[in-house]
Write an enzyme that holds these catalytic residues in place. Structure first.
Site, short mmCIF file in Angstrom:
data_model
loop_
_atom_site.label_atom_id
_atom_site.label_comp_id
_atom_site.label_asym_id
_atom_site.label_seq_id
_atom_site.Cartn_x
_atom_site.Cartn_y
_atom_site.Cartn_z
N CYS A 551 4.36 8.19 0.77
CA CYS A 551 3.79 6.89 0.39
C CYS A 551 4.41 6.31 -0.88
CB CYS A 551 2.28 7.02 0.20
SG CYS A 551 1.47 7.80 1.59
N HIS A 687 -2.87 2.83 -7.03
CA HIS A 687 -2.49 3.27 -5.68
C HIS A 687 -3.65 3.02 -4.74
CE1 HIS A 687 -0.10 5.38 -2.74
NE2 HIS A 687 -1.09 6.24 -2.50
N HIS A 724 -2.71 0.17 3.84
CA HIS A 724 -1.78 1.11 3.18
C HIS A 724 -0.46 1.06 3.94
CE1 HIS A 724 0.04 4.24 1.08
NE2 HIS A 724 -0.74 5.27 1.38
#
Length: 1834
Positions: A551, A687, A724
């Site tokens: 990620c 995040h 995401h």
């Protein structure tokens, strides 16, 4: 030392629109506390206006918005944009403001020790003779100052002047609204040269009604006011009399006697308002003159009245006014210095004739900033040396395809979670694994993830289809990011650029791997190619990396890019990430690991209801450059990365568990690199995925580092908006922060209602998550962007606002039109961009200049298509963009640019002139002129500027030559700076010095030294006899003879300019003598001396010494010297004297350039010279293909000339920048966020699993068939000496086929009418019949048409047609479809075409009889019978509904009359039915309606039961006697039916033209079979499922396989067939339309790179079954030579086959032919062998198609290796062969050249050992079997 005190102060007339730099300077001055009273007076203007409107309500019509903007501008830092209409209500008071600010600034500069009062008093003393003078609006400023003793007086009088200026400006605007609404008045200056010019000008003006002289400017200049519509004609009339007209930007009537009434209104207002009258004093303190008469004003009692008259009603005699002023100065006591005039204002109005003759100095205070506007204000933050600037950005996220859309989504708190788009993933039970819990496939999906502009990136459709959509989307978003950085702007592109892309997985790999491998499978799915493709497309040479840290991939990519820029690995970098979901595997894996929300809901960062994250798709990129470089390059900076850091969590817990202490260490490291304290960060982009484990840990880390005693820190996460995006999540966060910095706002956090219970309250630590949009109030905006990877990598990036550069200086370019260049790779893309730009214009208030600058600098000049235009206004621009027809006309392919040659002429006169607008308008040109001026001054010579704008002859040779060179150099250097790709320079005579300098042989300083030194030698050492030069039109030999024709005088040829153009030089007497005696056409040149002759010999020695004092270098740009025999090989001091002494061989030099470079783009360097004329003369008639460009910077509108020339060069494909759009001008423009490039996209998506196979075939077919006709030739399998057999494809996706099929519904389904089979066969026959059987004016005859199986909608099937020639224009045909393992024959028959001969069609004898027997009388008998039944249209089609429903546009039957077994019908087709995209042969829609008459008649029979229907199973004969092309009727149809048993009817139908009553069509023996409706329903359903069972090969006698394999010799038709097939192959592989492919097309130009070449080699071998592959990279093929190579191989193979056939015949084993040999096969054995061979080959071909995923036909001659056979595939294929045929074989041990036919022979041979299908005689002779199978199987 010269005095700095002025003798006179002059206030200029009304200002032209000031530059932004000027306005910024005035604005800054108004903030000076010393000028607060003036600022107050400006602030009060709107209030005064309100009062004025109350007094005179008529003024309410005038727009007062500009006045309010003036107030706002004076008060704060807002920018003052001057409206396009140039309102006088704004410009008049602004003029007074500029005058007063300039004056007071000058006064302050005199002596810092003086008080303000003393400074003004000293100026009053120094101007006691000259006083204060003002022209028009400037009179108000002059009066205010001339009547002020003290500072207080100035403020008081300034207020009066400002208000009077506002009043006058308002009334002039009102006059415009009232009288000039459609044709506004404008002002212009007229200048003439000779003394009698004024009389001629006045005479011209009398011919123009309403035109009047408003100002007498100078002794040879006046200002005139006229309507805009008159300007063009007026300019032409004046030019004819030697006068020049120059427009000035003032709209409206000043100095007009028509304003008498307005004057009275104003005087009345002034009498009642003291604030509009100057304070009464006896007289002005210093001389003030009436600019109407020039006389002194002796009383100040009614000064306001005099001012109003001077501005409104009285013409100004400014020349007399200034003459009197200068005379008074000359009467002063003798002083040792020249008087100084202080000139105020933006417009100079000093009469040049007066200042020049009186030696008066003039001084204008600067109106611009002294500091560089691009100098950063770093007072609050010292950016570290390693800081990286973000200079471009682009994105594509769910719901946001642009940065602006992304911001709108974020600030609205939007959430984009939704269902999986239809067709994205093949959700069948086989492909979707069952996880522990069923998880919904929801997420933030892009709506067009599969769409891609393959043409822009030079990729074929086939390659694009196999490319991971992550590669495709990354390419497009990268393109937008690069475009936004203005990387494409003209000039040499920096290739040292890195590319860093974060990519997680490649879901698409699963899809691609479910299909057979291709040459593109690996490159399309390997992740390294995501970054590699981007770098490759742009030609970048810096590092190119694909980074995967889960990620955090994109943040790591940004971090690495910044490091590499700092280390010097690359100068710039593109960094970002991409994430696309194309396979369910990762979704299921993440769900199983409990990363995802089980409810499928959105991400809820830090929220109490967070239950896991929601996946998202997207892509983003930023362009990065070192901050210091970005500032120096004047880049627009979006933000600055001042620190970044990366680390990894320790290994104490599970790898996916985040660690707070690791995050804390990360933040502190990044802060340290940024040289910041935690409190400097005012926002954290977290995040924040919305997971129960990760969010509390991250919040704890943020609190630990950034919380505490400080201003509130806000934080949030963009994942709530777009999900995401995993590998692209870091770039998503960075882009969000950049948008926050730009908009200075903190957006609300989406999906946040209550803090996660695991997170302690935020307020105690001054942390906050806002749910409302807030202003980001920090004095310095800096943020931290967090990005964590599931594998443990953490990354943080500190980004802050860019250096606060001073506002743009604005531009003073008053252009008649702003040039636009818009490019696109396709015409559709170009049109899409114009539409987008037009829509954007509706929502912007940006000025046209900024829009033009922004649009043009972003264009990629390498793209194929472009449009250019010049827009005069925003309205004009909107009209141009909106006129689609005009765009179609202007849009054209970008031509290949020709070599550019810069030409420098020699001296042709003693006048050097540059229009001042060119100097002031182009900083690029100005910088080079100023550089020359500076060098000359340093050499002790006179500067240039004072003489550039004067058109007077120059006697000083040094000055003349320096001016001439400097203008040439400045123009050429400006072109080079603008990116002009010069490939050669050439200079004529003195122009060669400029060529040497521009080419790099000599430096500018050395060149000026040579030019000035040489001129000084000419001036000082030339003999008394100057000589003269004579142009003469005669050939070279004639010129040489003429030079020798004057005895006693030496005449030389100085210049060889053209084949018949030469220049002779000699003494005055010699030239006069020659002129008198020659009959040739001659012309004296206006040169100062006789150059290139013996007259220069006196000073050559001194010149040699001068030449030896400078340095010579090797030219950087090739230079062609005008020397005999060739150009100079080297440059030495000796060359310069030779150059001056020897003749100029210009013709020779131009001829050499033309021969070497071919057609060129010739560009003249210089102003007013004749270089282009000389080039045209030298080329003579050989100018074809050449283009010529000469700037007219000495014209009245020089910048318009620059605009026109630039557009012309753009149209020729030259990559050059408009001078005014150069980087040096960037400070004068504000960048606009104009629309980005519009992609011309096509959808590409490979599905996995079985579903993919069907969709693949259909989608690939649609794309492949886009350019194919309805019927197209696939291959010609004719053999030598045997009938031709041809295979055709039928394009099911052709619009005509769709119309034929969907015009009716048979029991709710589509079914192909019988007439369509006829049309398909006719088209095929027309294709192969050539001119003899064209589609126009043909007779169609069809015999024995049989319908074997109906044809319905078959999306997965391949429909084809086969022809076998059985006579002249006579062919047997069959229509066949193939799907899965079935091959179905639908129809067979025989067709022939005949063309009209002498206007008549051939008719067989039987039809002559029929026409006599079946006449029109039969029709009339039926119609006249009273017992006949009549049906109307509605009833007829109601009857037909039992079988089929017809759309209204396909209904032709209007009425029908039935009598027994006969019927007559009237038909006429609707006009809308004529929508065919191709010419039809038999018009199937009309023909179907004719056939319906028989069907209706059958349905109306008495014995027709309710469930009975009739279907046509064939017909005996159909003949057309007249073409139906474009016919709508009317027709009359006669039908007669005869029963033929209980279930069959035979119908004969005859169609007559209702008008001519001529028979045009006959249908005989149409068979109608009676079946039940339920049976028909089953037939129809099966037809549309293609599920019929039929034999593998259905052939009739008409299309039997050839009895021999002897091949015909190759011919031109074969070559054209090869070209046709090859064109379609190239289209399929490269995407290039077949229409653009010809025999001369090089493969490289057709985008055949190495991968495409591999694919093409394979496909060629498949299609043409060649025995050896053609290596396309061994030779430079074009399409034609490739066709020849294929034909050669085919001829070789055919020859071998022919020899084999001959040998076989000799042993009596000829297939399909009986012999007398005892070894021959019996008839039944031979037939069985042929049938078995065909069946095996068909089954084997289908098996191979499945194994190798091949949609095209596989021919017997195709090698298995070319299909992609490798060891792994061989294992699978060996198993299939054993299952299907019982054949056990090791394929990899066989010959690598094994073909499909060879494999079929192995199968036959294997079966022959165990079955009795083949005769024993054949089993005894294996060789014979192989021979026969070889002949059949190829």
């Amino acid at each position: 030392m010269a005095s700095t005190l002025p003798s006179t102060v002059v206030c200029g007339s009304q200002t032209s629109p000031p530059s932004r730099d000027c306005l910024q300077r005035i604005q800054a001055d108004l903030k000076d506390p010393k000028l607060k009273e003036l600022a107050k007076a400006v602030d009060e203007l709107p209030e005064f206006w309100s009062h004025l409107v109350e007094v005179k309500p008529v003024l309410s019509q005038v727009n007062d918005a500009p006045l309010k903007k003036l107030k706002d501008w004076a008060k704060d830092e807002s920018v003052l944009n001057i409206p396009e209409g140039l309102p006088n209500i704004l410009l008049a008071p602004l003029t007074v403001i500029i005058h007063l600010v300039q004056y007071l600034r000058f006064a302050h500069s005199l002596d810092a020790n003086d008080s303000q009062e003393d400074q003004h008093h000293r100026i009053l003393q120094s101007t006691s003779k000259g006083g204060f003078q003002g022209l028009c609006t400037g009179f108000l400023s002059a009066a205010a100052l001339a009547c002020s003793r003290t500072r207080s007086d100035i403020w008081c009088n300034a207020t009066v002047a400002l208000r009077l200026a506002t009043c006058v400006g308002a009334y002039v605007d009102l006059d415009r609204l009232t009288y000039d609404n459609t044709d506004v008045h404008t002002c212009m200056i007229i200048h003439w040269e000779d003394n009698c010019g004024k009389d001629q000008v006045t005479e011209v003006l009398k011919g123009y009604p309403g035109v009047y002289i408003s100002v007498e400017l100078d002794n040879r200049s006046i200002t005139v006011t006229a309507k805009q519509s008159q300007v063009s004609l007026l300019r032409g009339d004046l030019a004819a009399r030697g006068a020049k007209l120059t427009r000035i930007p003032i709209y409206g009537r000043y100095h007009s006697r028509t304003h008498a009434e307005i004057l009275q209104d104003l005087l009345e207002i002034c009498s009642n308002d003291e604030s509009l009258r100057f304070p009464i004093i006896s007289a002005p303190i210093v001389p003030l003159r009436n600019n109407t008469t020039g006389g002194l004003i002796t009383s100040a009692e009614k000064l306001h009245e005099l001012a109003l008259k001077c501005m409104l009603t009285e013409p100004a005699d400014w020349y007399s006014t200034m003459s009197e002023t200068v005379s008074s100065l000359m009467l002063q006591p003798v002083i040792n210095e020249h008087p100084l005039i202080l000139e105020l204002g933006h417009v100079s109005c000093l009469p040049r004739s007066l200042t020049a003759s009186a030696n008066i100095r003039a001084f204008t205070p600067l109106l611009t900033l002294t500091a560089s506007p691009n100098e950063p204000d770093a007072s609050r933050y010292d950016y570290p040396e390693h800081s990286i600037a973000v200079i471009g950005a682009a994105c594509k996220f769910t719901g946001a395809e642009t940065m602006q859309q992304f911001w709108e989504l974020i600030r609205a708190g939007g959430t984009m979670v939704g269902e999986l788009p239809e067709g994205r993933i093949a959700l069948d039970k086989k492909s979707l694994r069952k996880p522990p819990r069923e998880e919904p496939l929801r997420g933030n999906f892009l709506s067009r993830a599969g769409h891609f502009d393959h043409g822009l990136f030079g990729l074929s459709q086939r390659e694009a289809r196999y490319m991971d959509p992550q590669q495709r989307i990354a390419l497009q978003v990268a393109y937008h990011a690069v475009e936004s950085s203005e990387y494409f702007r003209s000039g040499i592109k920096d290739k040292n650029v890195g590319c860093y892309v974060g990519v997680g997985g490649s879901d698409y790999d699963h899809n691609v791997c479910s299909h057979a491998p291709t040459a593109f499978s690996f490159t399309g799915t390997a992740r390294a190619f995501v970054s590699g493709r981007i770098s490759h497309h742009f030609g970048w040479t810096g590092p190119s990396m694909t980074i995967d840290t889960a990620c955090s991939s994109s943040a790591v990519a940004i971090h690495q890019a910044c490091k590499d820029i700092r280390m010097g690995e690359c100068r710039m970098a593109l960094a970002g990430g991409v994430n696309i979901i194309s396979c369910p595997n990762m979704q299921q894996n993440l769900a199983a690991a409990r990363f995802l929300s089980p409810t499928g809901g959105p991400c809820r960062p830090f929220d109490a209801f967070a239950d896991g994250y929601c996946r998202g798709e997207g892509c983003g990129f930023v362009m990065l450059k070192k901050l210091s470089c970005a500032v120096a390059d004047k880049d627009e900076i979006l933000g600055v990365i001042v620190g970044s850091a990366a680390n990894h969590c320790d290994g104490n817990d599970a790898i996916t568990v985040p660690k707070s202490h690791s995050q804390i260490d990360l933040y502190r490291k990044a802060l340290s690199l940024a040289a910041m304290q935690p409190k400097d960060i005012t926002y954290v982009e977290a995040h924040g995925t919305g997971t129960s484990r990760g969010d509390p840990v991250e919040c704890r880390s943020i609190r630990q580092v950034f919380g505490g005693e400080r201003p509130t820190l806000h934080f949030g996460s963009v994942k709530a908006n777009v999900g995401h995006t995993e590998a692209a999540s870091g770039i998503a966060g960075l882009l969000k922060v950049l948008l926050m910095i730009r908009n200075q706002r903190i957006p609300p956090q989406a999906n946040f209602t209550q803090l996660n219970s695991s997170i302690p309250p935020l307020e105690p630590d001054n942390l906050s998550i806002t749910t409302n949009e807030l202003e980001w109030k920090a004095t310095f905006r800096a943020a931290c962007v967090n990005n964590y990877g599931a594998a443990g990598n953490n990354t943080a990036v500190i980004v802050c606002e860019p250096p606060r550069l001073k506002p743009s200086a604005g531009n003073n370019h008053i252009l008649s039109g702003y040039p636009f260049l818009i490019t696109g790779q396709s015409g559709r893309s170009l049109k899409m961009y114009c539409t987008a730009l037009g829509e954007w214009l509706e929502n912007t208030d940006a000025p046209l200049s900024d829009i033009a600058f922004s649009v043009t600098r972003r264009q990629n000049r390498t793209l194929r298509r472009r449009i250019t235009f010049a827009a005069r206004s925003l309205k004009d621009m909107k009209n141009i963009l909106g006129q689609q027809a005009r765009l179609d006309q202007q849009s054209s392919p970008s031509p290949k640019p020709k070599p550019v040659v810069l030409v420098f002429a020699g001296q042709t006169g003693n006048v050097v002139y540059l229009h001042k607008d060119a100097y002031e308008g182009s900083s690029l040109l100005r910088s080079h002129i100023d550089e020359c001026d500076k060098i000359l001054r340093e050499m002790g010579l006179r500067g240039l500027i004072a003489f550039l704008f004067d058109q007077q002859p120059i006697e000083d040779v040094v000055l003349l030559h320096c001016l001439f060179f400097s203008l040439q150099y400045a123009c050429a250097a400006a072109w080079l700076d603008a990116g002009l790709p010069v490939q050669r320079v050439i200079g004529h005579s003195i122009g060669q010095f400029t060529a040497m300098c521009i080419s790099g042989v000599t430096t500018l300083a050395d060149t000026l030294k040579i030019v000035a030194g040489r001129a000084r030698l000419i001036q000082q050492k030339w003999a008394k006899e100057r000589g003269c030069m004579l142009a003469i039109e005669v050939d070279r030999q004639g010129a040489l003879e003429l030079a020798r024709s004057v005895p006693g005088h030496k005449i030389e040829v100085a210049c060889f300019n053209g084949a018949r153009n030469h220049v002779l030089v000699g003494t005055e007497v010699a030239i006069q003598t020659l002129e008198a005696k020659t009959s040739c056409k001659t012309r004296r040149l206006k040169t100062t001396h006789g150059f290139h002759s013996e007259l220069v010999d006196h000073w050559l020695d001194d010149y040699m010494a001068l030449a030896q004092s400078i340095t010579y270098a090797t030219p950087i740009i090739p230079i062609e010297t005008c020397s005999e025999g060739g150009s100079w090989k080297e440059f030495t001091p000796e060359m310069l004297p030779r150059h001056s002494r020897e003749a100029v061989y210009f013709f020779d030099a131009i001829s050499r350039v033309d021969k070497e470079l071919g057609p060129c783009t010739w560009v003249e360097g210089g102003v007013g010279s004749k270089g282009i004329a000389l080039v045209k003369c030298a080329l003579g008639t050989n100018t074809s293909g050449h283009s010529f460009h000469r700037l007219q910077l000495d014209s009245s509108e020089p910048l318009a000339s620059l605009t026109d020339t630039t557009i012309q060069m753009w149209d020729e494909g030259v990559d050059v920048q408009f001078w005014l759009y150069h980087d040096t001008e960037k400070i004068t423009f504000d960048s606009c966020d104009v629309p980005a490039y519009q992609f011309d996209e096509t959808e590409f998506w490979l599905l996995r699993s079985d579903q993919a196979r069907q969709s693949d075939l259909q989608r690939g077919r649609v794309i492949s068939d886009r350019y194919k006709p309805l019927v197209y030739l696939l291959r010609d399998e004719g053999f030598r000496g045997e009938p031709r057999k041809l295979h055709f494809g039928v394009n099911q996706y052709h619009p005509d086929f769709d119309r034929y099929l969907h015009g009716r519904e048979v029991l709710g389904e589509v079914l192909c009418p019988v007439s369509v089979f006829v049309e398909l066969a006719a088209k095929a026959a027309a294709i192969c019949g050539g001119r003899e059987c064209s589609t126009a004016a043909t007779q169609v005859q069809v015999l024995n048409l049989e319908i074997h199986n109906p044809l319905g909608h078959a999306p997965g099937a391949r429909v084809g047609l086969r022809l076998k020639r059985i006579g002249s224009c006579k062919w047997g045909f069959s229509v066949i479809s193939d799907k899965d393992v079935q091959s179905i024959c639908h129809a067979t028959g025989v067709i022939s075409l005949r063309q009209e001969r002498h206007g008549k069609l051939e008719i067989g004898p039987q039809w002559s009889v029929i026409q006599r027997v079946i006449g029109y009388s039969h029709i009339q008998d039926v119609l006249d019978d009273s017992s006949a039944i009549s049906l109307k249209e509605g009833i007829i089609y109601k009857v037909l509904e039992k079988v089929a429903e017809y759309k209204p546009c396909h209904r032709a039957i209007k009425s029908m009359t039935i009598k027994g077994t006969a019927a007559v019908a009237q038909l006429e087709m609707p006009a809308i039915s004529r929508d065919s995209s191709e010419i039809t042969v038999s018009d199937p829609l009309v023909m179907d309606q004719f056939a319906l008459i028989a069907e209706v008649l059958a349905l109306c029979r008495d014995d027709c039961k309710r469930d009975d229907v009739f279907i046509c199973s064939g017909l005996s004969e159909l003949v057309t006697f007249k073409s139906l092309q474009s016919g709508l009727g009317p027709w009359t149809v006669y039908t007669q039916q005869t029963p033929c048993g209980p279930r069959e009817l035979l119908s004969d139908t005859f169609v007559f033209d209702s008008t001519s009553k001529q028979l045009i069509i006959g249908l005989l023996g149409a068979r109608f079979v009676r079946i039940t409706a339920s049976s028909l329903n089953g037939i129809v359903k099966r037809a549309n499922l293609n599920s019929q069972t039929s034999e593998l090969s259905v052939e009739t006698d008409a299309v039997n396989h050839p009895a021999s394999v002897a091949y015909p010799p190759s011919n031109n038709n074969d070559t054209s067939d090869i070209l046709s097939i090859l064109s379609h192959l190239l289209h399929e592989i490269t995407g290039l339309p077949p229409s653009e492919i010809s025999a001369s097309t090089p493969l490289m130009e057709a985008s055949v790179d190495s991968l495409a070449a591999t694919e093409l080699e394979n496909r060629i071998q498949e299609e043409f079954h060649l025995h050896r592959p053609i290596s396309l990279y061994e030779r430079q093929f074009n399409v034609g030579t490739l066709c020849q190579e294929i034909q050669t191989q085919r001829d070789d193979r055919l020859a071998r086959a022919s020899r084999t056939t001959t040998a076989t015949r000799n042993t009596s084993f000829s297939l399909g032919r009986r012999t007398s040999s005892t070894e021959s096969l019996p008839d039944d054995a031979e037939a069985r062998f042929i049938s078995k061979s065909a069946a095996v080959l068909a089954q084997l071909s289908r098996m191979l198609s499945e194994s190798f995923n091949i949609t095209e036909s596989i021919l017997p001659g195709t090698e298995l290796r070319s299909l992609g056979l490798d060891s792994l595939v061989a294992v699978e294929l060996e198993y299939d062969l054993q299952q299907a045929f019982g054949l056990k074989v090791d394929l990899m041990q066989l010959s690598p050249e094994l073909t499909v036919g060879g494999l079929a022979r192995l199968i036959l041979a294997s079966e022959s050992q165990t079955s009795g299908h083949i005769a024993s005689s054949m089993m005894d002779c294996r060789q014979t079997t192989e021979g026969k199978s070889q002949m059949y199987l190829g």
